[in-house]
Design a protein around this motif. Structure first.
Motif, mmCIF file in Angstrom:
data_model
loop_
_atom_site.group_PDB
_atom_site.id
_atom_site.type_symbol
_atom_site.label_atom_id
_atom_site.label_comp_id
_atom_site.label_asym_id
_atom_site.label_seq_id
_atom_site.Cartn_x
_atom_site.Cartn_y
_atom_site.Cartn_z
ATOM 1 N N GLN A 1 -68.376 -89.054 3.401
ATOM 2 C CA GLN A 1 -67.019 -88.917 2.861
ATOM 3 C C GLN A 1 -65.987 -89.522 3.809
ATOM 4 O OE1 GLN A 1 -65.341 -84.999 3.088
ATOM 5 N NE2 GLN A 1 -64.098 -85.257 1.235
ATOM 6 N N ALA B 1 -63.673 -92.919 3.096
ATOM 7 C CA ALA B 1 -62.214 -92.790 3.125
ATOM 8 C C ALA B 1 -61.588 -93.719 4.154
ATOM 9 C CB ALA B 1 -61.830 -91.338 3.416
ATOM 10 N N LEU C 1 -58.882 -94.638 1.497
ATOM 11 C CA LEU C 1 -58.699 -93.597 0.490
ATOM 12 C C LEU C 1 -58.374 -92.267 1.162
ATOM 13 C CD1 LEU C 1 -61.804 -94.408 -1.752
ATOM 14 C CD2 LEU C 1 -59.471 -95.273 -1.998
ATOM 15 N N LYS C 2 -57.789 -91.367 0.415
ATOM 16 C CA LYS C 2 -57.543 -90.025 0.917
ATOM 17 C C LYS C 2 -58.842 -89.226 0.842
ATOM 18 C CE LYS C 2 -52.666 -89.922 -0.482
ATOM 19 N NZ LYS C 2 -51.648 -89.233 -1.334
ATOM 20 N N MET C 3 -59.078 -88.425 1.875
ATOM 21 C CA MET C 3 -60.318 -87.644 1.923
ATOM 22 C C MET C 3 -60.472 -86.776 0.665
ATOM 23 S SD MET C 3 -62.299 -87.851 4.794
ATOM 24 C CE MET C 3 -62.884 -86.223 5.275
ATOM 25 N N VAL D 1 -62.175 -88.381 -2.312
ATOM 26 C CA VAL D 1 -63.555 -88.856 -2.162
ATOM 27 C C VAL D 1 -64.469 -87.640 -2.130
ATOM 28 C CG1 VAL D 1 -65.194 -90.124 -0.734
ATOM 29 C CG2 VAL D 1 -62.800 -90.872 -0.848
#
Length: 458
Positions: free
Chosen positions: A222, A226, A231-233, A236
């Protein structure tokens, strides 16, 4: 401890029935609407540059959606640190499709995405490639003179270097009543768990992903996704309800995860990337090592000198280190010790932890040397270990929280019929077959955090 509900009770494995009946779903088996399939193309040279990668014919095939290479790879994280996962050794993490440079044989160089797995695999054979090959080095023994001290990094906290020398090993060894020295080698070992490495990415829109990954660490995957893809944790989600074997191979994110996420985000589609059995040999492995031992003992059988040196391979871009030579000092205390570990960078992918990393690598050399000493001293091998039994870890000065090895020796010898053993080589027979009795010690450390006294009441 008696207040803990699981102590002393028989408990069935929660996933046991699902696994043995074949109903447990692995990363490559989850259903998704309009799923696309990715097939990875791997380099057939060991070191060099990609001169030509022509995907024209492959792209023209019906059902082929896209082919990703270093020439059209979507933009990802800029800084090296953003690619470093939680188990990354010191160095620079490998980045799939970063450029046309080939660092090792089997390196992923393209991803074909199609409507079916079969078409993706076939289209991969239609890509035309030309390389500029460069000289490479992949043999450890031929490059043993290039061995150097491992670099240090965050991973060094979990894999401490050998303890500092104690006493005067050379002087003690030379004056020992009995000496034993040896050279030990073992080759590369690859993980081959039942479950193939696969990643199924469900694109949920607005850069939200649900990922079914073959991994031993969902949080590691994860965080990697990210960081690499910006990406935002919380957007994901990585899921791995079952692991069909891994033995260490699933500790780090493997390249099929990168490929599947890259394709899903670029195409805004659900994508699955599965590696085949041959591709299982294109990433982490237990590194080959060359080991040297020199043990000395006095006339009573007490060890007074211990030397263990290991030289292992690593990649050109990361310093993977095993704990190979620390074990003798933990098992068999001696006043004079010299323990060394070195690495040789080669044109291979970074090695990876493999079931008891370093322990199973180093202990066969330690135990073979101990057996040789016992034979030269004419002392029973079990008795020799008991003479040199460690009540605490001399290398750290810490006492063991628990240790039942002495009882293990004695009970094992009794159940095995050790008293019937004849120490003379080739002296024991069963019918027309020669029979040998042997013993050896294995060791692996277990780290734990003790609960607070108040926790027992909860």
């Amino acid at each position: 401890m008696t207040k803990l509900p699981s102590i002393g009770k028989s408990i069935s494995r929660l996933e046991g029935r699902l696994k043995v009946t074949g109903t447990a779903k692995y990363a490559g088996e989850y259903e998704a609407s309009e799923l696309l399939y990715g097939y990875v193309v791997n380099s057939t040279i060991t070191r060099g540059k990609i001169k030509i990668i022509d995907t024209t014919d492959a792209k023209a095939l019906e059902g082929v959606i896209e082919i990703f290479t270093h020439e059209n790879r979507p933009s990802t994280a800029w800084f090296d640190l953003q690619y470093a996962d939680m188990d990354a050794p010191p160095g620079t993490v490998f980045k799939p499709l970063k450029d046309n440079t080939i660092k090792y044989n089997g390196q992923p160089i393209a991803l074909v995405v199609a409507e079916t797995f079969e078409m993706a695999r076939y289209a991969a054979t239609q890509i035309k490639l030309a390389y500029v090959e460069e000289k490479f080095e992949t043999d450890l023994e031929s490059n043993i003179d290039k061995a150097r001290t491992p670099k240090k990094g965050m991973a060094s906290m979990l894999k401490p270097p050998p303890p500092k020398p104690t006493g005067d090993f050379e002087k003690a060894y030379e004056s020992s009543f009995v000496q034993s020295s040896g050279e030990f080698k073992h080759g590369t070992e690859h993980h081959n768990p039942m479950e193939m490495f696969a990643t199924t990415v469900i694109y949920e829109g607005k850069n939200r992903l649900k990922i079914y990954d073959k991994t031993q660490g969902t949080v590691n995957s994860q965080m990697y996704v990210a960081n690499v893809f910006g990406l935002k944790m919380k957007n994901v989600q990585v899921i791995a309800p079952f692991v069909g074997g891994a033995f260490g191979s699933g500790l780090r994110p493997q390249y099929q995860l990168f490929m599947a996420v890259m394709a899903s985000l670029a195409l805004k589609r659900n994508v699955r990337v599965t590696l085949d059995r041959a591709q299982m040999f294109t990433f982490g492995h237990r590194p080959p090592t060359v080991q040297y031992t020199k043990f000395g003992a006095d006339e009573t059988g007490k060890l007074n000198a211990v030397y263990h040196k290991a030289i292992g391979e690593t990649s050109q871009f990361e310093d993977y280190t095993e704990i190979v030579v620390n074990w003798a000092g933990m098992l068999y205390p001696a006043e004079n010790t010299l323990l060394e570990h070195r690495l040789v960078p080669l044109d291979v992918y970074s090695p990876l932890d493999m079931r008891a990393p370093g322990g199973s690598t180093g202990m066969h050399a330690v135990e073979a040397t101990m057996d040789d000493l016992a034979y030269k001293l004419n002392i029973d091998p079990v008795e020799f270990r008991l003479i040199n039994y460690a009540e605490k870890d001399k290398s750290s000065g810490k006492e063991y929280s628990s240790k039942e090895l002495r009882k293990c020796y004695l009970q094992g010898a009794a159940k095995f019929g050790w008293e019937k053993r004849s120490p003379e080589p080739r002296s024991m027979k069963r019918g027309n077959k020669l029979v040998g009795y042997g013993m050896a010690t294995g060791i692996w450390d277990a780290n734990r955090i003790l609960p607070r006294p108040s926790d027992y009441d909860k």
